[in-house]
Enzyme design. Sequence first.
Site, PDB file in Angstrom:
ATOM      1  CD  GLN A 176      44.958 152.244  13.912  1.00  0.00           C
ATOM      2  OE1 GLN A 176      45.241 151.233  14.049  1.00  0.00           O
ATOM      3  NE2 GLN A 176      45.126 153.158  14.417  1.00  0.00           N
ATOM      4  CE  LYS A 183      45.789 160.452  14.540  1.00  0.00           C
ATOM      5  NZ  LYS A 183      46.393 159.117  13.839  1.00  0.00           N
ATOM      6  NE  ARG A 204      42.995 157.437  21.324  1.00  0.00           N
ATOM      7  CZ  ARG A 204      43.922 156.798  22.464  1.00  0.00           C
ATOM      8  NH1 ARG A 204      44.280 157.513  23.524  1.00  0.00           N
ATOM      9  NH2 ARG A 204      44.347 155.790  21.936  1.00  0.00           N
ATOM     10  CE  LYS A 243      45.881 159.401  19.424  1.00  0.00           C
ATOM     11  NZ  LYS A 243      46.008 157.782  19.285  1.00  0.00           N
ATOM     12  CG  ASP A 285      49.760 157.748  18.918  1.00  0.00           C
ATOM     13  OD1 ASP A 285      49.428 158.230  20.131  1.00  0.00           O
ATOM     14  OD2 ASP A 285      48.535 157.300  18.331  1.00  0.00           O
ATOM     15  CD  GLU A 334      40.249 157.095  13.609  1.00  0.00           C
ATOM     16  OE1 GLU A 334      40.934 157.656  12.806  1.00  0.00           O
ATOM     17  OE2 GLU A 334      40.713 156.737  14.769  1.00  0.00           O
TER      18      GLU A 334
END
Length: 427
Positions: free
Chosen positions: A165, A390, A368, A339, A314, A207
């Site tokens: 990803q 990130k 996100r 997150k 994650d 993103e």
Amino acid sequence: MKTQIQAIHAREILDSRGNPTVEVDVTLECGAMGRASVPSGASTGAHEAVELRDKDTQRYSGKGVLKAVSNVNTEILESVRGMNAIDQEQIDHLMIKLDGTSDKSRLGGNAILGVSLAVARAAASALNLPLFQYLGGEQAARMPVPMFNILNGGVHANWQGPDFQEFMIAPTGAGSFKEALRWGSEVYHELKAVLKDAGYSTAVGDEGGFAPALKKNSDAIELIIKAIERAGYTPGSQIEIAIDPASSGFYENGLYHLRSEGRKVDAQELINLYSSWVDKYPIAVLEDGLAEDDWSGWKLLNAALGDRIELVGDDLFVTNVERIQRGITENVANAVLIKPNQIGTLTETKAAIEMAYGANWGAMVSHRSGETVDSSIADLTVAMGTGHLKTGAPCRGERVEKYNQFLRIEEDLGSRAFYAGHDAFVR
């Protein structure tokens, strides 16, 4: 100064993908106001806090958040009005208790987090402090290494490119955040030129990273290394690479389906692939290398690579202290992705980071894929000194806003600011 909560108002706004999300304003008796908006993920872990959606197909294809908004404007407001905004833990725990579920599914993790973050912003405003200093105190001065997601695959690229990803660059050799941001931007633009020269699309994903239809996962790394060198930097000593395969997305019936390569592999075979890449390329971080419930596979992964690179969980941990504690006990990784919307309150987010630190693990804050211009995670990163985060490519307003906030924070700190650099990662 009267820092009691006087009013709370939530509204439905749009995120960067054009989907509804929750924004909350908290006003204190002294007149200070804090505003926060909540992001939303595309590749979500099965164990995350529940994002309450209306499921009314007549509005936003069922993705409306009017129920969550109503929960803030009625039940949550009635419960926390009059409480002191500085009592963050007390407010957060009250909302958790009020919800009454293990996954915040009654009131909505999106409703609760919006209030939690807005309360912190209001309190910081009342005390005339920047949010990072309010949350982290005077000692908060460590600037993070930005992990730029410059090439997208998987669900973020509609499965048209690599299976993995995210392919990221980490400018660990820079001397400051400001310099790291410049390096990242320069490599990003060189990558665009490299892709264009090779005949690939330079359209960007959710993103901000490019989403070319590559034939092999390793092609992504080769192209990024070429871009780093063309920008005038040295792969490894100046700019390292991080990968987030988001493996749960291609895991089925005990096997990992590498669609782009036309094969299915088990955990050990995938670990062997990662090991060969770590030998060949300047990879510093691997996130979600295996699926969220493949605990036995994660043990093998950590045994193989845990002393060489940072292995981040994650979907495996979803910022949840119970899952993180299991990971520590079973020795399956050495770092946690953080997150806030996976767990739903600022208090629980900080607890997850502190648990990681207690085990000498790393903690990496993350955005996100469906974002807003809220920059709270930038302040949280500096407040907690996580050393890396990130938040996408240096492209798209909702991504760049976080990076610009770091520039403001570094400027605010002046000579007290120090850049995490090569010490950012566990290895």
